[in-house]
Design an enzyme around this catalytic site. Sequence first.
Site, PDB file in Angstrom:
ATOM      1  N   SER A 138      -0.618  -3.784  -0.223  1.00  0.00           N
ATOM      2  CA  SER A 138      -1.055  -2.753   0.601  1.00  0.00           C
ATOM      3  C   SER A 138      -0.735  -3.306   2.031  1.00  0.00           C
ATOM      4  CB  SER A 138      -2.373  -2.355   0.497  1.00  0.00           C
ATOM      5  OG  SER A 138      -3.342  -3.440   0.903  1.00  0.00           O
ATOM      6  N   CYS A 139      -1.022  -4.700   2.365  1.00  0.00           N
ATOM      7  CA  CYS A 139      -0.831  -4.926   3.812  1.00  0.00           C
ATOM      8  C   CYS A 139      -0.162  -6.496   3.835  1.00  0.00           C
ATOM      9  CB  CYS A 139      -2.209  -5.161   4.421  1.00  0.00           C
ATOM     10  SG  CYS A 139      -3.162  -6.487   3.489  1.00  0.00           S
ATOM     11  N   GLY A 140       0.404  -6.908   2.863  1.00  0.00           N
ATOM     12  CA  GLY A 140       1.407  -7.822   2.765  1.00  0.00           C
ATOM     13  C   GLY A 140       0.603  -9.213   3.409  1.00  0.00           C
TER      14      GLY A 140
END
Length: 341
Positions: A138-140
């Site tokens: 989702s957000c690396g």
Amino acid sequence: MKKTENPEYSTKTIHKVSYMFSPEAGEENQGKLIRKITTDVVIVEQPLQITLSWLEQGVVKNTVFTITMRTPGHDKLLITGLLHSEGVIKQLSDIESIKLASEDVTGEGWQNEWLVQFITGFTPDLSSLERYIISYSSCGLCGSTSLKTLQLKTAINLTFTEHKHALAAQSLLLLSSKMRREQALFDKTGGVHGAALFMLEVDLAFKNKIEREFEQQLNKQLTLRHIYEDIGRHNAVDKVVGALLTSTSISSTAKDKLAQGNRDDLSPSAPLRLLLVSGRISFEIVQKTIMAGINVLVGVGAPSDLAIQAAKQFDLTLIGFVSAKGFNVYHGDWRLSNNDG
């Protein structure tokens, strides 16, 4: 400590065409470019599939845990270390067996599918793994999410006041060369990462039995206990963690007490564990180190900002750019002593 074992299926001999200048070539005169057909030894990279199996309310449950690329060899240690690093198991005794699930497969892939069976009554908690995967996709590697996930996975205490100034700074200068001398696969291929576990036995004695204050008698000699190689940095670390979990050098009971910070019933020894990795230090490497209860992480390369944040949160001594000339301490300098400085 012997050099790392070299399973016959971890390397492969291939044909290659080499272009090299003739021996008489100099800085100004490169000489004749010679073409030569010869052979080379390269590292093998194969997929590893890990399937988990357990009994839940009388029903056999099976799920594919992961498929990852690795160098074949020491697969049981890799699997054990990976499951522990991800919080799927808490101790080695959670596992009933680890065995090949691809016995009917022939050729190169015969050792690529493994089945992990858990003991009766044990149900793996995969929710933390799901949260971990979500945080990545989702957000690396969102910093706050990743650190919270790591907090949910472990309650290990890395901070032992008995380790204060226990690690001689000079003892770190030759660590990378010590590991390099033992890397048999790197000697053959030049294409693998290494990870090594060193142990420092810190002997403790009571100053006063009533006050129960500890007195340190420092043994500044780091002992190499485990070293493994793999095409993947994370895999090499997982193999070392697996070896630590299965090692008989410290009982599982003592491991649990150390992890919980309970020293009352331990023998007068508080080992300081140090992990050395051959490359950069990512958050994932720090996570595996913390989950294994290792106190010091040393890397030949640089740490990331999230790796440093995690080290600070769990009081892991984090050291980067180690060489014979020096190193940088990003957190936990209190564990080091420097009599020359």
